[in-house]
Each structure stands twice: as structure tokens, then as C-alpha cells.
Design an enzyme around this catalytic site. Structure first.
Site, PDB file in Angstrom:
ATOM      1  N   ARG A  52       0.849  -1.203   0.000  1.00 41.94           N
ATOM      2  CA  ARG A  52       0.000   0.000   0.000  1.00 41.94           C
ATOM      3  C   ARG A  52       0.879   1.246   0.000  1.00 41.94           C
ATOM      4  NH1 ARG A  52      -1.577   1.569   4.632  1.00 41.94           N
ATOM      5  NH2 ARG A  52      -2.350  -0.453   5.358  1.00 41.94           N
ATOM      6  N   TYR A 104     -17.196  16.146 -15.264  1.00 40.95           N
ATOM      7  CA  TYR A 104     -17.664  14.759 -15.266  1.00 40.95           C
ATOM      8  C   TYR A 104     -18.697  14.570 -14.137  1.00 40.95           C
ATOM      9  CZ  TYR A 104     -17.615   9.793 -14.212  1.00 40.95           C
ATOM     10  OH  TYR A 104     -17.998   8.509 -13.921  1.00 40.95           O
ATOM     11  N   ASP A 176      -8.000  18.759 -14.191  1.00 40.59           N
ATOM     12  CA  ASP A 176      -8.263  17.393 -14.631  1.00 40.59           C
ATOM     13  C   ASP A 176      -7.938  17.362 -16.126  1.00 40.59           C
ATOM     14  OD1 ASP A 176      -9.426  15.071 -15.676  1.00 40.59           O
ATOM     15  OD2 ASP A 176     -10.996  15.036 -14.149  1.00 40.59           O
ATOM     16  N   LYS A 201      -8.703   6.290 -19.071  1.00 37.70           N
ATOM     17  CA  LYS A 201      -9.022   6.796 -20.405  1.00 37.70           C
ATOM     18  C   LYS A 201      -7.792   6.712 -21.322  1.00 37.70           C
ATOM     19  CE  LYS A 201     -13.030   7.742 -18.585  1.00 37.70           C
ATOM     20  NZ  LYS A 201     -13.153   6.955 -17.389  1.00 37.70           N
TER      21      LYS A 201
HETATM   22  O1  P1T Z   1     -13.810   6.513 -13.899  1.00 39.52           O
HETATM   23  P1  P1T Z   1     -12.617   7.009 -13.132  1.00 39.52           P
HETATM   24  O2  P1T Z   1     -11.329   6.414 -13.545  1.00 39.52           O
HETATM   25  O3  P1T Z   1     -12.828   6.960 -11.641  1.00 39.52           O
HETATM   26  O4  P1T Z   1     -12.423   8.558 -13.526  1.00 39.52           O
HETATM   27  C1  P1T Z   1     -13.364   9.544 -13.221  1.00 39.52           C
HETATM   28  C2  P1T Z   1     -13.246  10.684 -14.187  1.00 39.52           C
HETATM   29  C3  P1T Z   1     -12.537  11.822 -13.820  1.00 39.52           C
HETATM   30  N1  P1T Z   1     -12.397  12.872 -14.656  1.00 39.52           N
HETATM   31  C4  P1T Z   1     -12.919  12.849 -15.895  1.00 39.52           C
HETATM   32  C5  P1T Z   1     -12.736  14.032 -16.801  1.00 39.52           C
HETATM   33  C6  P1T Z   1     -13.624  11.735 -16.344  1.00 39.52           C
HETATM   34  O5  P1T Z   1     -14.114  11.751 -17.593  1.00 39.52           O
HETATM   35  C7  P1T Z   1     -13.804  10.623 -15.467  1.00 39.52           C
HETATM   36  C8  P1T Z   1     -14.574   9.428 -15.880  1.00 39.52           C
HETATM   37  N2  P1T Z   1     -15.393   9.633 -16.980  1.00 39.52           N
HETATM   38  C9  P1T Z   1     -16.208   8.698 -17.566  1.00 39.52           C
HETATM   39  C10 P1T Z   1     -16.353   7.453 -17.110  1.00 39.52           C
HETATM   40  C11 P1T Z   1     -16.928   9.170 -18.755  1.00 39.52           C
HETATM   41  O6  P1T Z   1     -17.435   8.354 -19.567  1.00 39.52           O
HETATM   42  O7  P1T Z   1     -16.991  10.409 -18.932  1.00 39.52           O
END
Ligand code: P1T
Length: 392
Positions: A52, A104, A176, A201
Site C-alpha cells: 500500500r 464529469y 483534470d 481513459k
Molecule cells: O472513472 P474514473 O477512472 O474513476 O475517472 C473519473 C473521471 C474523472 N475525470 C474525468 C474528466 C472523467 O471523464 C472521469 C470518468 N469519466 C467517464 C467514465 C466518462 O465516460 O466520462
């Protein structure tokens, strides 16, 4: 690693020297929870005690993403939301946060439905007007949260203006950078304090892992975040860290192709009779095209557009796509289509969505790296089939 190496070199080598004991060229997946100690109170190499806290595969990813963003410290988490939530530990009860009004849906949900319970209040403002920040600032404003371009409306915030505002008032600025990746945009160079990603992503790039990362050049912020990464514990497993690390190696070439395809499809959509409006920063008609050219090296692979005919038309179109998969998420090699109001942004109240322009006809495309003509043909056949179906 020489920080003057180019982006592609850093993506392949930063944090990824051949492994010391075997010479393995590819960073191994150190699938272990714990490490033999060198003596009582003596972690292995003074560092490895428990996974961790430290894991070499995760450490390689952290070093690599820091190099790509041009920062000195990186940290990896079990998801983008876990990275975002970890950053909330820079705040305390009674603090106020300014956040872009288009983010998001999961980020909105965390700030409104989780952080408010802990006495942290978020105010959502339109960051395409950076001057508005001064009007919304309060004496207890401690953080400025920026998505640029935003998800899903592709609005931009002026990085230099936002960073300047934050510095003047001792506010921590966070970008972000999920949509652009460091290949197209490096917010730390504009004076932003922290960059965060959903590495699920583009960084991972193959829709096979959920992961998050953050990068900063502030030792103070890093120490806080490193402490909370361990104290709270939302770390990725070694295999997940490895998948993102592998994804990073091809980030540059993938981003080039994502963008090439997206530019062509955005131009096609902008001319299409079934389309009411298109949101893509690379289109000269985008209201912030000049700013996009100034602070981004490219325009990315995300396009949103409004189809004529509202929800019924959107449904007909999306259900007839063959190559674009109807799915949440983005940034993988394969093309995806998302309906923000019903899918990714459903946690934003309907009235608020309407105010922002997240209408029932809004469709978001994550343009993949398939053959461009195949993607264009898929959109065209879905428009045609949907029009026939609707008028049948
Ligand atoms: O899904 P996760 O890895 O926890 O990430 C969250 C997140 C944070 N910031 C942005 C700009 C994002 O687009 C996302 C996650 N977005 C999607 C799942 C989507 O389809 O837009």
C-alpha cells in the site's frame, strides 16, 4: 532520466530502467503485498515495507507520468475518482472550492453529495469567463477545480488566467487533464499546482483498466498527498499500474491518430443536416478556438454534438451505430458513443443539466483509432437508418 528527452522517449523510458536483479527490459508486475525486511525496523532498501505504501510497478508509473506532465512527483490511485478524492484531503471542514460548471458527473457527485457532508462547499462557475472567478471568491476559498476542455461540452478555461488568479489568492489550482493528456496540454507549465487524470481513459488507452494519477511539482502538496495515499489506501494493484504503464508507451502515436480522426469527423458533423451543433475545440467555429490553439498542442479525440430531434433521434441514432459502441468511458483505441444525460452525467440534476446545455439530444463521441472512413461511414449509416426509422 534526462528531463530534456522528448515526450515519446520519456513515455517509454522514464521510471523504467531495466530491472536490477534480472535485466528484464519491461518493468515486472511486482505482484506482492509485502517485502522481506533487512532487519528489525529496516525496510528493504530503506523503502519497501508494504505494497500500500510502496510498490515498484506503481512507482514506475508514478515516475513516468510525472515526467510526461513535466512535474517532479506523481502518485497513482485505484481510479480517477480515487485520485480526485485523495486531493480533497488538501481541504478541511469550512473550506470553499470553486469548480467549473461543466465537469464529469462523478466529480460533481463527489463534490456535492460526499464532500458537502464533511463541510466542504463547492460553487460551480463558468470558467470560460476567468474574470468571473474574482466575483465568486470567498475568504475561505482554498481550491480551484478545472476541467479543460470540459466533459461533455468541451468548454475551455484559460490556464494562465486561472493559475494567476489562484496564485494571487493562495488557492490550490487543480486541472483534470483527462481529455487532453500531457501529449496535447501540460497545465503545470502554466502555473497550475496539480494535474489529475482518470488514467482509465487515454493514458491506459485500451479500455482494460480503471486507474487514476496525479502530478505536482509542489513538495508540500506531494507530501500531503503521499501521506493520504497511504493513510486512506485507494492504491492500484500492480497489474493495473503495469497496464497503464504499457499504455503510456504508445500515448503519443495514439493521440495523433485520435485527433486526426476526430478532426475529420467533427468537420463532417458540422456540415451534416441531422446535426444542430457540434462541440470540438479544433473547429474554427468553436468560440474558444483561439485559446485552444494557444494552450493546447492539438484538439484531442472527444467530440460532442446535438442531433436534431431530441431524445428520440439520439436513441435511434445511437442504437443503430455498428462500429461505435454504446458505452460509458472514453479514450480507448475503440470508438465509443455516450449519451451524457442518461449515462455519464445522470447524477447531475435535470434542471442543472438543462441550464448547462446537456440536452437530451446531446451525444458524446470518443473517437478511436480505427480506419477513418469506417468511422465516418458508420456515423452516416446510423444517421440514415435513424432518419428512416423515425419517419417509418
Ligand atoms: O472513472 P474514473 O477512472 O474513476 O475517472 C473519473 C473521471 C474523472 N475525470 C474525468 C474528466 C472523467 O471523464 C472521469 C470518468 N469519466 C467517464 C467514465 C466518462 O465516460 O466520462
Amino acid at each position: 532520466m534526462n528531463p530534456r528527452y522528448g515526450f515519446e522517449t520519456l513515455a517509454i523510458h522514464a521510471g523504467q530502467d531495466p530491472e536490477a536483479t534480472t535485466g528484464a527490459v519491461t518493468t515486472p508486475i511486482f505482484q506482492t503485498s509485502t517485502y522481506a525486511q533487512e532487519g528489525l525496523g529496516k525496510p528493504f532498501q530503506g523503502k519497501y515495507e508494504y505494497s500500500r505504501t510502496e510498490n515498484p510497478t506503481r512507482g514506475a508509473l508514478e515516475e513516468c507520468i510525472a515526467a510526461l506532465e513535466g512535474g517532479s512527483h506523481g502518485l497513482a490511485f485505484s481510479s480517477g475518482m480515487a485520485a480526485t478524492a485523495n486531493l480533497m484531503n488538501l481541504l478541511k471542514a469550512g473550506d470553499h472550492m470553486l469548480c467549473g460548471d461543466d465537469v464529469y458527473g462523478g466529480t460533481y457527485r463527489l463534490f456535492v453529495r460526499v464532500m458537502e457532508k464533511f463541510g466542504i462547499q463547492t460553487e460551480f462557475v463558468d470558467l470560460s469567463d476567468a474574470a468571473a472567478l474574482e466575483r465568486h471568491r470567498r475568504p475561505n476559498t482554498r481550491m480551484l477545480w478545472i476541467e479543460t476542455p470540459t466533459n461533455p461540452l468541451l468548454k475551455l478555461a484559460d490556464l494562465e488566467a486561472c493559475a494567476g488568479f489562484a496564485k494571487r489568492h493562495n488557492i490550490i489550482s487543480v486541472v483534470d487533464n483527462t481529455f487532453m493528456t500531457p501529449y496535447f496540454q501540460r497545465p503545470l507549465e502554466y502555473g497550475i499546482d496539480v494535474v489529475v487524470h482518470s488514467a482509465t481513459k487515454y493514458l491506459g488507452g485500451h479500455s482494460d483498466v480503471v486507474n487514476g494519477v496525479l502530478v505536482t511539482s509542489s513538495k508540500e502538496i506531494y507530501d500531503n498527498q503521499k501521506f493520504h495515499q497511504n493513510a486512506v489506501g485507494a492504491v492500484p494493484g500492480p497489474l493495473d499500474a503495469w497496464l497503464v504503464l504499457r499504455g503510456l508507451k504508445t500515448l503519443a502515436v495514439r493521440m495523433q491518430r485520435h485527433e486526426e480522426n476526430a478532426r475529420a469527423l467533427a468537420a463532417m458533423l458540422a456540415e451534416h443536416e441531422a446535426v444542430e451543433s457540434v462541440y470540438y475545440p479544433g473547429l474554427p467555429a468553436h468560440p474558444q478556438h483561439a485559446l485552444a490553439k494557444k494552450q493546447m498542442r492539438g484538439f484531442g479525440g472527444m467530440i460532442s454534438f446535438v442531433i436534431r430531434g431530441g431524445l428520440e433521434a439520439a436513441r435511434a441514432f445511437m442504437e443503430r451505430l455498428r462500429l461505435f459502441t454504446l458505452a460509458e468511458s472514453l479514450g480507448g483505441v475503440e470508438s465509443l458513443a455516450d449519451h451524457p444525460a442518461i449515462m455519464t452525467h445522470a447524477s447531475i440534476p435535470a434542471a442543472r443539466r438543462a441550464e448547462l446545455g446537456i440536452s437530451d439530444g446531446l451525444i458524446r463521441l470518443s473517437v478511436g483509432i480505427e480506419t477513418q472512413d469506417d468511422l465516418a461511414n458508420d456515423l452516416e449509416q446510423a444517421f440514415e437508418a435513424a432518419a428512416k426509422g423515425l419517419h417509418a
